[in-house]
Scaffold this motif. Sequence first.
Motif, PDB file in Angstrom:
ATOM      1  N   VAL A   1    -118.348 -80.071 -61.490  1.00 42.31           N
ATOM      2  CA  VAL A   1    -116.995 -79.768 -61.080  1.00 42.31           C
ATOM      3  C   VAL A   1    -116.401 -81.278 -61.299  1.00 42.31           C
ATOM      4  CG1 VAL A   1    -115.612 -79.537 -58.922  1.00 42.31           C
ATOM      5  CG2 VAL A   1    -117.559 -78.316 -59.134  1.00 42.31           C
TER       6      VAL A   1
ATOM      7  N   THR B   1    -115.804 -76.253 -63.573  1.00 40.87           N
ATOM      8  CA  THR B   1    -114.627 -75.914 -62.532  1.00 40.87           C
ATOM      9  C   THR B   1    -113.903 -77.255 -62.535  1.00 40.87           C
ATOM     10  OG1 THR B   1    -115.979 -74.373 -61.425  1.00 40.87           O
ATOM     11  CG2 THR B   1    -113.934 -75.462 -60.458  1.00 40.87           C
TER      12      THR B   1
ATOM     13  N   ARG C   1    -106.178 -70.489 -56.972  1.00 40.90           N
ATOM     14  CA  ARG C   1    -106.667 -70.641 -58.284  1.00 40.90           C
ATOM     15  C   ARG C   1    -105.630 -70.454 -59.359  1.00 40.90           C
ATOM     16  NH1 ARG C   1    -110.600 -66.481 -57.901  1.00 40.90           N
ATOM     17  NH2 ARG C   1    -108.777 -65.211 -57.760  1.00 40.90           N
TER      18      ARG C   1
ATOM     19  N   TYR D   1    -108.496 -74.580 -60.105  1.00 40.31           N
ATOM     20  CA  TYR D   1    -107.845 -74.677 -58.769  1.00 40.31           C
ATOM     21  C   TYR D   1    -106.803 -75.846 -58.586  1.00 40.31           C
ATOM     22  CZ  TYR D   1    -111.740 -71.330 -57.987  1.00 40.31           C
ATOM     23  OH  TYR D   1    -112.678 -70.179 -58.167  1.00 40.31           O
TER      24      TYR D   1
ATOM     25  N   ILE E   1    -115.122 -71.897 -54.722  1.00 40.85           N
ATOM     26  CA  ILE E   1    -116.023 -72.191 -55.816  1.00 40.85           C
ATOM     27  C   ILE E   1    -117.197 -71.781 -55.634  1.00 40.85           C
ATOM     28  CG2 ILE E   1    -116.779 -74.476 -56.755  1.00 40.85           C
ATOM     29  CD1 ILE E   1    -113.925 -75.711 -56.533  1.00 40.85           C
TER      30      ILE E   1
END
Length: 398
Positions: A7, A105, A267, A273, A309
């Motif tokens: 992430v 992500t 999102r 996001y 997530i």
Amino acid sequence: MSAPAGVLVVGASAAGLATVEALRRGGYPGAVTVLGAEPHLPYDRPPLSKQVLSGAWDPDRALLRPRDVLEALDAEFVLGDPAVGMDTPARAVHTASGRTLRAGTIVIATGTSPRTLPGQAGLAGVHVLRTLDDALALRAGLLRSARLVVVGDGVLGAEVAATARTMGLDVTLAGPQQAPMASQLGQPAAGLLARLHTEHGVRLRLGTGVRELTGARGAVTGVGLDTGEVLPADLVVIAIGGDPVTGWLRDSGLAVDNGLVCDSRCRAADGIYAVGDVARWHHDRLDALLRLENRTNATEQAVAVAANILGGDGPYTPVPYFWTDQFGTRIQVYGVLPADAEVTVVDGDPEAGRFVARYRRDGKVTGVIGWNMPKQARIRRQEVADALAASGSAHAPR
């Protein structure tokens, strides 16, 4: 090619840090990187216009977590290197120094940047307040000045005016509204706030726009109003709102419109996001796009995004909330306060300086405001939450 792992949080802000903490609490085991435009570790912004600006707090006290607590998160902090572009399909963020950071992500938490006035950049003594460095520079200016003009009658402008006045400066607050924070509080409460400022010696020059900044020998000398009046100043603070930091996303293919546009899960695209001031997401219960600029939302939204997530699929439907402290008065707002709402005092007495008022429109509670009654305001918050739940049932996902 498989997507990269981990992430990446773009923005070492309160929202960014809260996202990392929520991920770790939820058991996320992967790599986490936090990219920050500023050189500082994550710090809290509300104290900048109050405790840090007044000198009541050392700047280090505004840090959100001690260094050892941050180290325990097992996250890499890349600081002082702003994001300048993103390759959305590759989930890659490019930075000013030439780095390229990739992750499976990406969470965007870049916040807002302060708006400025034409001619502002060429004059000494003109300040904005968004960052820790801004607060320290402004404090240094306040300590060597006698007359301050604050341009902007919203939350930040009113807080700076109150703090500077408690430091002994001659303070004038200028802005287009009829009372400080009128758009956030509505006229009845904003009128009380105007009285509070006046009683403490702040001069109000409201209901008119600012035409220009005046200067001599490269330094600001005053603020010219649309009325023709010039307000003399040794120092000027421009507090006319901020713009979401989304310029670096211009070629990303993401929808940008007064923030990064997101669905009800916050999102913006698959694996991308947004949280905090930069996020403009669909609030299912209000059935509207919403962007909130306050500390509480930064934390609550981060928790919701982290849960999604981690495999959840929940909409983010908070009760909007903000607070402000001015001249020892705490003002809290839950929900929204429409200008055409029916207002009823349900606890306390405005003349005593302690009350809670309920706002209704079309028979439904839309918000409550607490004035030096924090416990009672929190209790009344439930009425707003119940009304939101009832009105939002028709908009719930099928």
